[in-house]
Design a protein around this motif. Structure first.
Motif, PDB file in Angstrom:
ATOM      1  N   ARG A   1       0.853  -1.253  -0.018  1.00 40.55           N
ATOM      2  CA  ARG A   1      -0.005  -0.131   0.046  1.00 40.55           C
ATOM      3  C   ARG A   1       0.804   1.133  -0.062  1.00 40.55           C
ATOM      4  O   ARG A   1       0.695   2.348  -0.662  1.00 40.55           O
ATOM      5  CB  ARG A   1      -0.844   0.080   1.162  1.00 40.55           C
ATOM      6  CG  ARG A   1      -1.868   1.177   1.342  1.00 40.55           C
ATOM      7  CD  ARG A   1      -2.763   1.341   0.138  1.00 40.55           C
ATOM      8  NE  ARG A   1      -3.585   2.421  -0.125  1.00 40.55           N
ATOM      9  CZ  ARG A   1      -3.405   3.293  -0.962  1.00 40.55           C
ATOM     10  NH1 ARG A   1      -2.255   3.452  -1.676  1.00 40.55           N
ATOM     11  NH2 ARG A   1      -4.079   4.533  -1.069  1.00 40.55           N
ATOM     12  N   TYR A  16       2.695   1.786  -3.566  1.00 38.06           N
ATOM     13  CA  TYR A  16       1.571   2.203  -4.500  1.00 38.06           C
ATOM     14  C   TYR A  16       1.294   3.725  -4.253  1.00 38.06           C
ATOM     15  O   TYR A  16       1.091   4.409  -5.536  1.00 38.06           O
ATOM     16  CB  TYR A  16       0.258   1.328  -4.458  1.00 38.06           C
ATOM     17  CG  TYR A  16      -0.751   1.666  -5.594  1.00 38.06           C
ATOM     18  CD1 TYR A  16      -0.442   1.165  -6.762  1.00 38.06           C
ATOM     19  CD2 TYR A  16      -1.758   2.337  -5.282  1.00 38.06           C
ATOM     20  CE1 TYR A  16      -1.433   1.509  -7.687  1.00 38.06           C
ATOM     21  CE2 TYR A  16      -2.881   2.744  -6.205  1.00 38.06           C
ATOM     22  CZ  TYR A  16      -2.387   2.331  -7.599  1.00 38.06           C
ATOM     23  OH  TYR A  16      -3.334   2.441  -8.707  1.00 38.06           O
ATOM     24  N   ILE A  28       2.788   5.833  -7.169  1.00 41.90           N
ATOM     25  CA  ILE A  28       2.088   6.053  -8.254  1.00 41.90           C
ATOM     26  C   ILE A  28       0.664   7.170  -7.754  1.00 41.90           C
ATOM     27  O   ILE A  28       0.556   8.009  -8.836  1.00 41.90           O
ATOM     28  CB  ILE A  28       1.143   4.548  -8.209  1.00 41.90           C
ATOM     29  CG1 ILE A  28       1.929   3.418  -8.734  1.00 41.90           C
ATOM     30  CG2 ILE A  28       0.088   4.677  -9.498  1.00 41.90           C
ATOM     31  CD1 ILE A  28       2.890   3.487  -9.791  1.00 41.90           C
ATOM     32  N   GLU A  29       0.455   6.996  -6.660  1.00 47.03           N
ATOM     33  CA  GLU A  29      -0.811   8.047  -6.433  1.00 47.03           C
ATOM     34  C   GLU A  29      -0.247   9.675  -6.350  1.00 47.03           C
ATOM     35  O   GLU A  29      -0.585  10.504  -6.494  1.00 47.03           O
ATOM     36  CB  GLU A  29      -1.469   7.689  -5.219  1.00 47.03           C
ATOM     37  CG  GLU A  29      -2.414   6.516  -5.562  1.00 47.03           C
ATOM     38  CD  GLU A  29      -3.126   6.069  -4.254  1.00 47.03           C
ATOM     39  OE1 GLU A  29      -4.269   5.592  -4.273  1.00 47.03           O
ATOM     40  OE2 GLU A  29      -2.497   6.155  -3.121  1.00 47.03           O
ATOM     41  N   THR A  52      -8.095  -3.969  -3.206  1.00 48.12           N
ATOM     42  CA  THR A  52      -7.798  -3.733  -4.728  1.00 48.12           C
ATOM     43  C   THR A  52      -8.950  -4.825  -5.502  1.00 48.12           C
ATOM     44  O   THR A  52      -9.304  -4.350  -6.717  1.00 48.12           O
ATOM     45  CB  THR A  52      -6.327  -4.200  -5.032  1.00 48.12           C
ATOM     46  OG1 THR A  52      -5.542  -3.414  -4.402  1.00 48.12           O
ATOM     47  CG2 THR A  52      -6.358  -3.994  -6.299  1.00 48.12           C
ATOM     48  N   LEU A  80       5.596  -3.403  -7.801  1.00 50.38           N
ATOM     49  CA  LEU A  80       4.465  -2.769  -8.499  1.00 50.38           C
ATOM     50  C   LEU A  80       4.231  -3.023  -9.726  1.00 50.38           C
ATOM     51  O   LEU A  80       3.265  -3.165 -10.181  1.00 50.38           O
ATOM     52  CB  LEU A  80       4.918  -1.182  -8.477  1.00 50.38           C
ATOM     53  CG  LEU A  80       4.834  -0.527  -7.090  1.00 50.38           C
ATOM     54  CD1 LEU A  80       5.128   1.085  -7.302  1.00 50.38           C
ATOM     55  CD2 LEU A  80       3.422  -0.785  -6.372  1.00 50.38           C
ATOM     56  N   PHE A 107       2.291  -6.160  -9.299  1.00 53.35           N
ATOM     57  CA  PHE A 107       0.900  -5.740  -8.938  1.00 53.35           C
ATOM     58  C   PHE A 107      -0.065  -5.104 -10.290  1.00 53.35           C
ATOM     59  O   PHE A 107      -1.324  -5.692  -9.993  1.00 53.35           O
ATOM     60  CB  PHE A 107       1.025  -4.525  -7.978  1.00 53.35           C
ATOM     61  CG  PHE A 107      -0.284  -3.933  -7.199  1.00 53.35           C
ATOM     62  CD1 PHE A 107      -1.126  -5.018  -6.719  1.00 53.35           C
ATOM     63  CD2 PHE A 107      -0.445  -2.646  -7.175  1.00 53.35           C
ATOM     64  CE1 PHE A 107      -2.071  -4.543  -6.160  1.00 53.35           C
ATOM     65  CE2 PHE A 107      -1.787  -2.309  -6.616  1.00 53.35           C
ATOM     66  CZ  PHE A 107      -2.357  -3.172  -6.164  1.00 53.35           C
ATOM     67  N   LYS A 108       0.570  -4.662 -11.136  1.00 55.13           N
ATOM     68  CA  LYS A 108      -0.020  -4.497 -12.412  1.00 55.13           C
ATOM     69  C   LYS A 108      -0.549  -5.750 -13.133  1.00 55.13           C
ATOM     70  O   LYS A 108      -1.450  -5.777 -13.637  1.00 55.13           O
ATOM     71  CB  LYS A 108       0.656  -3.492 -13.401  1.00 55.13           C
ATOM     72  CG  LYS A 108       1.026  -2.092 -12.726  1.00 55.13           C
ATOM     73  CD  LYS A 108       1.942  -1.545 -13.875  1.00 55.13           C
ATOM     74  CE  LYS A 108       2.231  -0.175 -13.345  1.00 55.13           C
ATOM     75  NZ  LYS A 108       3.125   0.664 -14.612  1.00 55.13           N
TER      76      LYS A 108
END
Length: 297
Positions: A131, A134, A138-139, A218, A279, A282-283
């Motif tokens: 978390r 990400y 990313i965020e 998710t 990550l 994760f994608k």
């Protein structure tokens, strides 16, 4: 002038409200702070009840669980003022002038203002790395970057919106489960061509989920976006993962991707739940999981 709206579930929002309350008083503006717990029946609500002792502040626990979207809509329906500031309950205010920055940014020509969110520079609990990664990589984006994709980068964890603009859209109860309720709202805002501004007025994400809990959330979010896609509520061009999913469908590769995913699913999960989650993987997990979903009867 300003209604600060905070939906919570099983969380102590009192420290956040106390900080916001002090800042709002210092700004000498008309304000209210509404905090609605969505029937969590949590022991944290003993602390949350202290919110009612603060001037212009209200804490209420819903008798029945309404869900993410409906709880937000209820907050708006009970609000008094024309400017709405949505905040997640686990936010941490990191700027002593946070409220003042939003007040100065209010304009008749702007419908929505997004301040952004950041994550800590590191996380000591290795069981929260997924978390945190990400969020951090990313965020977290500064306003200049978010402005280039002003609707796609619009979230509702730290957002000021005019009530009249909100009421043109509202949160759709179809997204009452976790995930992509703000994506759908942002998409509808783009269709209405609402005027969106991005500023650097971030709050910090305080309650970082464990790897396993975030992976489960998710999956729920993917189920939500799959539903929105299949009910034609959102365009695949608006959401990156739906764009890829649509390409896979057009090429008739969805079954093949789903088959491969089922083979490597446990390997991916083990890696994502590890101390150093990837990550990239994760994608891969997300698109694989999306390809396995079926339209409910």
């Amino acid at each position: 002038m300003l209604s600060i709206l905070i939906p919570v579930y099983n969380y102590n929002a009192y420290p956040l409200v106390k900080e916001l309350h002090e800042q709002a008083l210092n700004c000498n503006v008309l304000f209210e702070i509404l905090v609605y717990d969505d029937a969590s029946k949590s022991s944290f609500n003993i602390e949350n009840e202290k919110i009612n002792l603060l001037k212009n502040c209200t804490f209420l626990s819903n008798e029945k669980n309404l869900g993410f979207s409906s709880n937000r809509n209820r907050l708006v329906s009970k609000s008094k003022y024309k400017n709405l500031l949505f905040l997640d309950g686990d936010s941490i205010v990191i700027d002593a002038n946070y409220i003042q920055k939003y007040i100065k940014s209010i304009s008749e020509n702007i419908d929505v203002i997004y301040g952004g969110r950041i994550h800590p520079n590191s996380v000591t609990d290795t069981n929260k790395r997924l978390r945190w990664k990400y969020g951090k990589f990313i965020e977290d984006k500064i306003a200049n970057v978010r402005s280039k994709k002003k609707y796609i980068c619009l979230m509702f964890n730290n957002t000021l919106i005019k009530k009249k603009a909100f009421n043109l859209i509202k949160f759709d109860p179809i997204t009452n489960k976790y995930g992509h309720d703000d994506t759908l709202f942002a998409y509808k805002a783009s269709l209405l061509n609402l005027k969106v501004d991005h500023i650097d007025n971030a709050v910090m994400h305080g309650d970082i989920d464990t790897n396993e809990f975030f992976l489960k959330k998710t999956e729920t979010a993917l189920e939500n976006i799959f539903l929105l896609y299949n009910t034609h509520k959102i365009s695949h061009k608006f959401v990156r993962i739906l764009l890829l999913f649509n390409i896979i469908e057009v090429l008739k590769l969805r079954g093949f991707v789903a088959f491969l995913f089922e083979i490597i699913k446990q390997i991916l999960r083990s890696q994502l739940l590890s101390k150093n989650p990837s990550l990239v993987l994760f994608k891969i997990y997300k698109i694989g999981y999306l390809c396995t979903l079926k339209i409910p009867n």
